[in-house]
Scaffold this motif. Structure first.
Motif, mmCIF file in Angstrom:
data_model
loop_
_atom_site.group_PDB
_atom_site.id
_atom_site.type_symbol
_atom_site.label_atom_id
_atom_site.label_comp_id
_atom_site.label_asym_id
_atom_site.label_seq_id
_atom_site.Cartn_x
_atom_site.Cartn_y
_atom_site.Cartn_z
ATOM 1 N N SER A 1 -62.130 102.008 -23.682
ATOM 2 C CA SER A 1 -61.440 101.020 -22.848
ATOM 3 C C SER A 1 -60.359 101.655 -21.985
ATOM 4 N N PRO B 1 -59.261 103.206 -33.530
ATOM 5 C CA PRO B 1 -60.311 102.202 -33.740
ATOM 6 C C PRO B 1 -61.636 102.843 -34.133
ATOM 7 N N ASP C 1 -62.493 99.075 -28.548
ATOM 8 C CA ASP C 1 -61.417 98.095 -28.707
ATOM 9 C C ASP C 1 -60.753 97.866 -27.355
ATOM 10 N N ASN C 2 -61.183 96.822 -26.667
ATOM 11 C CA ASN C 2 -60.621 96.520 -25.350
ATOM 12 C C ASN C 2 -59.221 95.950 -25.421
ATOM 13 N N ASP C 3 -58.776 95.553 -26.616
ATOM 14 C CA ASP C 3 -57.435 94.987 -26.762
ATOM 15 C C ASP C 3 -56.383 96.061 -26.987
ATOM 16 N N ASN C 4 -56.819 97.294 -27.191
ATOM 17 C CA ASN C 4 -55.866 98.365 -27.464
ATOM 18 C C ASN C 4 -56.342 99.653 -26.793
ATOM 19 N N ASP D 1 -57.727 103.284 -28.199
ATOM 20 C CA ASP D 1 -59.177 103.399 -28.109
ATOM 21 C C ASP D 1 -59.609 104.716 -27.474
ATOM 22 N N ARG E 1 -60.460 107.190 -30.077
ATOM 23 C CA ARG E 1 -61.772 107.013 -30.719
ATOM 24 C C ARG E 1 -62.810 107.887 -30.027
#
Length: 360
Positions: free
Chosen positions: A254, A285, A289-292, A296, A299
């Motif tokens: 992300s 993650p 994880d598009n929220d973080n 991410d 990862r």
């Protein structure tokens, strides 16, 4: 015969919001006894303005400008081990990253001095004490620290990750942010590799310890410099090199795709001649994880590092990737070597050095 230098290890004092001192007590530490310490520069370039210098008119004509070198500060303890450690900082950092931790404890500089390793702390060209660039650069004081808070995996602003190995008092965060420094010129990977290679040429065989952005440049240094006898890399973030024709597909995240780099196979095979270990911390993650996006990206880097190590080992090399939570070490940020459990992280590194017989 060299005279000994005695340094009493006193951690820097930092005042917490309550006003209490947050540093180790002087009385709990033994003196660090050195046989030598000093500093020097290595590498670099010289530019010159055409013409002849006139010491009366004092124009630019005929004058020189020395820049693009690395700065190195070193300390050699009594009864130093066979190989010293060369510490190379990450992006936005300089040699301070290995010194006293933001919360006032011994960093890897002192920890390994106490364990009788010679230590060399370097500032790469155009950074920190090596801030003399032959190319211009504009430095804009753009507020960005909350982004780095997330990217360095302390938490998601303004919240700290539960159990994170980072003191959550305001003064620690203040010291942490103040350890960041800008580039005084464009980042030039080849220039940096040449400077660090010159350091190894000057001092001889040593163990290279890299962090983040310097990870990829560390591989390139080992390829051109035979005096790199082992590499310890904390959270390499870019510059994963593969033989031509074996470059893996970009890994999406992300925060953007992570792409590997192709090099000639004969160059890549040089990396199979020395032991390499890579460490990644916690709160990475396990899936996109598009929220973080700050976390991410790591990862993707952890996944790429595993592919890279597998390729090294396929050709008879010795590369290991250690994801700290998987070996029971929890809560580490992007800076494991200065986290609250950095003594445990140092033990892990030293045990690896001993296991591989690097100092024999």
């Amino acid at each position: 015969m060299k005279k000994s230098i005695i340094i009493v290890g006193i951690a820097a004092l930092s005042c917490s919001i309550s006003g209490k001192l947050n540093a180790q007590s002087q009385s709990t530490k033994q003196p660090i006894v050195l046989t030598d310490q000093g500093s020097f520069t290595v590498g670099g370039t010289v530019i010159k303005t055409p013409g002849t210098y006139d010491p009366i008119k004092r124009t630019a004509e005929g004058q020189t400008f020395h820049g693009d070198h690395a700065y190195v500060f070193y300390q050699i303890p009594q009864q130093a081990k066979k190989l010293p450690l060369i510490f190379w900082h990450g992006i936005g950092q300089f040699s301070k990253t290995w010194e006293t931790t933001p919360d006032g404890r011994d960093g890897f500089q002192n920890i390994f001095l106490r364990r009788n390793y010679g230590v060399y702390l370097l500032d790469q060209p155009r950074r920190g004490n090596a801030g003399r660039s032959t190319e211009p650069s504009t430095i804009d004081p753009t507020p960005d620290e909350q982004t780095w808070f997330g990217t360095f995996r302390i938490g998601v602003w303004p919240n700290y990750f539960p159990g994170v190995q980072f003191s959550n008092d305001p003064e620690t965060l203040n010291q942490y942010f103040r350890s960041m420094t800008p580039n005084i010129g464009p980042i030039n990977i080849n220039l940096n590799v040449k400077a660090v290679s010159a350091l190894f040429e000057k001092i001889g065989p040593a163990i290279l310890v890299t962090h983040s952005h310097s990870g990829g440049m560390g591989w390139l240094t080992a390829i051109v410099q035979g005096n790199v006898k082992a590499i310890v890399s904390y959270e390499p973030g870019s510059g994963f090199v593969f033989p031509e024709g074996e470059v893996p597909q970009p890994i999406e995240s992300s925060s953007g795709p992570l792409e590997a780099v192709a090099i000639k196979k004969e160059e890549f095979l040089k990396l199979t001649k020395l032991p390499i270990v890579i460490y990644y911390g916690d709160n990475i993650p396990s899936k996109l994880d598009n929220d973080n996006p700050g976390a991410d990206g790591w990862r993707a880097r952890l996944e790429m590092a595993r592919i890279w190590a597998k390729t090294i080992n396929k050709y008879g090399g010795d590369a290991t990737v250690v994801h700290l939570p998987e070996v029971g070490i929890k809560g580490n940020t992007h800076f494991p070597f200065s986290d609250l459990n950095n003594m445990e992280i140092a033990d892990l590194m030293e045990n690896w050095i001993n296991k591989k017989g690097i100092l024999k």
